[in-house]
Design a protein around this motif. Structure first.
Motif: not given
Length: 175
Positions: A56, A60, A64, A77, A79-80, A82
């Motif tokens: 996190i 991430n 991103k 958008d 996030d995890c 994906d």
């Protein structure tokens, strides 16, 4: 101590600065702030909570940033989900996630078809995403198979029941 340091880094990314004359915000990118470096401890030796915090807090934001650089609209958008899929919690975040896009092994007809269909994406994944993820996890020779399945998941097969003819058909065959 780790929490305080990570919070300071994340705060510096979020509140990185104001616009300059050139139009740049002056904000540090996640990669500039945290670097493409492995975790302090080998991934396999990290606790579940340390892995979660690392994913996190570092992985991430960096992933991103890299995915948005490839396609800002598609990954706005990010996030995890994906990477880990909608069923991430049920799978206990196990990778590769079975519902991720299947990446056939190199040299196979399926891989050649994927290259022909998505050449820019495959190139970006191979040259940018995969090496970055390997560095972030501290895994040498990290491959697409670290995140993507290489074949369709095996469905648990239930034993086939013996075919039985409908009752009407059976009664007509008896005598």
């Amino acid at each position: 101590m780790k929490s305080v340091a990570m919070a300071a880094v994340l705060l510096s990314i979020a509140c990185g600065g104001s616009k300059t004359k050139s139009g740049s915000t002056g904000k540090m990118t996640a990669i500039e702030a945290m670097g493409l470096t492995p975790p302090d401890s080998p991934w396999e030796e990290m606790s579940v909570s340390d892995k979660e915090f690392y994913m996190i807090g570092k992985v991430n934001p960096i992933m991103k940033e890299l995915f948005v650089a490839h396609d800002a609209e598609e990954y706005a958008d990010f996030d995890c989900v994906d990477c880990h899929s909608e069923e991430m919690r049920e799978l206990n975040f196990k990778m590769p996630a079975p519902s991720m896009y299947i990446v056939p092994p190199e040299g196979t007809p399926g891989h050649r078809g994927m290259l022909a269909t998505f050449p820019e994406t495959v190139k970006y994944m191979q040259e940018t995403i995969t090496p970055a993820m390997g560095k972030l996890l501290g895994i040498e020779n990290f491959t697409c198979a670290g995140c993507h399945p290489t074949e369709a998941p095996n469905k648990t097969k239930t034993p086939k029941k013996k075919a039985v003819a409908p009752k009407q058909a059976r009664s007509k065959t008896k005598g």
